[in-house]
Design an enzyme around this catalytic site. Structure first.
Site, PDB file in Angstrom:
ATOM      1  N   CYS A 370     -49.469  74.606  66.464  1.00 41.17           N
ATOM      2  CA  CYS A 370     -50.015  74.021  67.687  1.00 41.17           C
ATOM      3  C   CYS A 370     -49.536  72.579  67.870  1.00 41.17           C
ATOM      4  O   CYS A 370     -50.328  71.630  67.811  1.00 41.17           O
ATOM      5  CB  CYS A 370     -51.523  74.111  67.657  1.00 41.17           C
ATOM      6  SG  CYS A 370     -52.063  75.821  67.604  1.00 41.17           S
ATOM      7  N   GLU A 371     -48.263  72.446  68.036  1.00 39.96           N
ATOM      8  CA  GLU A 371     -47.613  71.164  68.309  1.00 39.96           C
ATOM      9  C   GLU A 371     -46.431  71.479  69.212  1.00 39.96           C
ATOM     10  O   GLU A 371     -45.634  72.365  68.878  1.00 39.96           O
ATOM     11  CB  GLU A 371     -47.032  70.549  67.023  1.00 39.96           C
ATOM     12  CG  GLU A 371     -48.018  70.039  66.028  1.00 39.96           C
ATOM     13  CD  GLU A 371     -48.475  68.621  66.320  1.00 39.96           C
ATOM     14  OE1 GLU A 371     -47.668  67.836  66.851  1.00 39.96           O
ATOM     15  OE2 GLU A 371     -49.639  68.321  66.047  1.00 39.96           O
TER      16      GLU A 371
END
Ligand SMILES: Cc1ncc(COP(=O)(O)O)c(C=O)c1O
Length: 460
Positions: A370-371
């Site tokens: 989640c980047e």
């Protein structure tokens, strides 16, 4: 497709376009063991060790040794391979030292580095009787002086110097410049030497410098050897100290993408050997032992990362003909390989079952984390990838799993050692249970649950 230099020496593509490494069908291994999965090709790893040993023997008339820099990638099997090839090992932490010793690695062939070695790790190293502690700063030296005050056998040490040479590489992996956080400034050499001369618990055996990583230009290495020899001559003259070992570190670069320079180990060793021998002759110094510490250039090419395509996402149309048309999301990413996100590292990828297929599109191979920065490859030219395809990433052995995290609590990958048609599990996949084992549960009954207090109206 060009396999040379980027992929392991055993890599081949069969008549069906399937990638094999170490005689094993890569996609078959992915199916059997799951992905993400890392392969370590034994032949490539051993060849790289041997190339360094042979090149130093050929290029330097004195004694020489190769130490594998275990920070590039260490596990028990790698420690076994390094020991079996007769190399030494560099560690930078109590954890690396622990794994090496647990694997049975001979302590006398271990050197310990680090700019901030905690007291407990120095004590661990001293108790294990490792071959050398490479002292990085005066505070560490003072601590070592006190820790070894009562020893009958002195602990061999080297001094890591910052030679004030800025090698041409990414700032994050440049370490020899005067402003580096690593190494003793040259101006501090006299203080260190004075202390060492009067400390019976420590024996100064060597001078060390490491300029950085992923270096292709050899000239800075010659400059570093010159600085170390000047220091050795100074120590002899001023303090009657003999430097028995000169260590210009590691750092030779590797190719990650097609067309990138490939390191020439023979030329590198010949340059070091010649510079050292001539430099000693000029200064009237005896030939020291030449020690080098390659990490990346031993293990990068031996490693291949495998991922499964999980999903794709189209990108808006662009007038730029080089623009990517889609994200191809895979089931790994920055958790197992932080390098692209950390310093824009580039890689090469192919589809493991259609390795011969022509490139049809430009995509970003994006990770699952989640980047937004979690993109393993930008602008990769690939055949059209579909969900379920296996993506193989080349030269994935160095600074990938050794920098892995459990971000998003995604378990870290399994590792297989491949050789002669056999794959052996050398590190199992992390489990969810592993992820939770360090957690200390707080039982619900022990919680103090504050009574619910309604917020009064107009409470401001
Ligand atoms: C002291 C030291 N020696 C050796 C190495 C290995 O460098 P490379 O993996 O680039 O060969 C490093 C890497 O950072 C290092 O810090």
């Amino acid at each position: 497709m060009e396999l040379a230099y980027l992929w392991p020496v055993t890599a081949a593509i069969d008549e069906h376009g399937r990638l094999t490494i170490g005689g094993c069908d890569v996609a078959g291994l992915a199916q059997q063991y799951g992905t993400p999965l890392y392969l370590l090709d034994e032949a490539t790893f051993r060849d790289a060790c041997r190339a360094y040993v042979a090149a130093l023997r050929a290029g330097y008339p004195g004694e020489s040794a190769v130490h594998y820099a275990s920070k590039a990638w260490l596990n028990t099997a790698i420690a076994h391979l390094v020991a079996n090839e007769g190399l030494g090992l560099d560690v930078v932490s109590g954890g690396e030292l622990y794994v090496a010793l647990r694997a049975g690695f001979p302590p006398e062939r271990i050197h310990m580095h680090g700019n901030a070695k905690p007291r407990a790790e120095l004590e661990q190293a001293l108790a294990a009787g490792i071959g050398q502690i490479v002292v990085d700063n005066l505070d560490e030296l003072a601590l070592l002086v006190s820790l070894t005050a009562h020893r009958s056998q002195p602990q061999p040490v080297a001094l890591r110097l910052a030679p004030a040479i800025a090698a041409d590489t990414h700032a994050h992996i440049q370490t020899g410049q005067a402003t580096s956080k690593f190494g003793l400034p040259l101006a501090a050499l006299d203080t260190a030497a004075g202390l060492l001369r009067d400390t019976p618990g420590l024996r100064l055996v060597g001078l060390h410098a490491h300029l950085g990583s992923q270096l292709f230009d050899l000239a800075p290495y010659a400059a570093a050897v010159g600085v170390l020899l000047d220091c050795a001559a100074h120590l002899r003259e001023r303090y009657a100290l003999t430097i028995a070992e000169i260590n210009p570190g590691g750092g030779l670069g590797v190719a990650y993408v097609s067309g990138q320079e490939h390191p020439d180990v023979t030329a590198y060793a010949a340059l070091l050997g010649r510079t050292l021998a001539e430099g000693c002759a000029r200064r009237g110094l005896p030939l020291p032992r030449l020690v080098i510490e390659p990490g990346r250039s031993i293990v990068a090419r031996a490693g291949v990362a495998l991922y499964t395509v999980i999903a794709t996402r189209p990108l808006p149309p662009s007038h730029d003909p080089g623009a990517a048309t889609r994200f191809v999301h895979v089931d790994g990413g920055m958790g197992d390989n932080i390098r692209p996100a950390l310093y824009g590292a580039h890689y090469t990828a192919i589809l493991a079952t259609r390795a011969h297929a022509p490139a049809e599109e430009t995509v970003h191979i994006s990770g699952r984390y989640c980047e937004s920065g979690d993109v393993l490859l930008h602008h990769a030219h690939m055949p059209r990838a579909v969900v379920g395809d296996i993506v193989a990433v080349a030269a994935a052995g160095a600074y990938t799993l050794s920098m892995a995290s459990t971000y998003n609590l995604v378990p870290r990958p399994a590792v297989l050692l491949v050789s002669d048609g056999t794959a052996r599990l050398i590190q199992r996949r992390e489990t969810y249970e592993d992820l939770a084992t360090r957690d200390v549960p707080v039982l619900l009954e022990q919680w103090h649950v504050p009574p619910h207090r309604p917020v009064p109206a107009n409470s401001e």
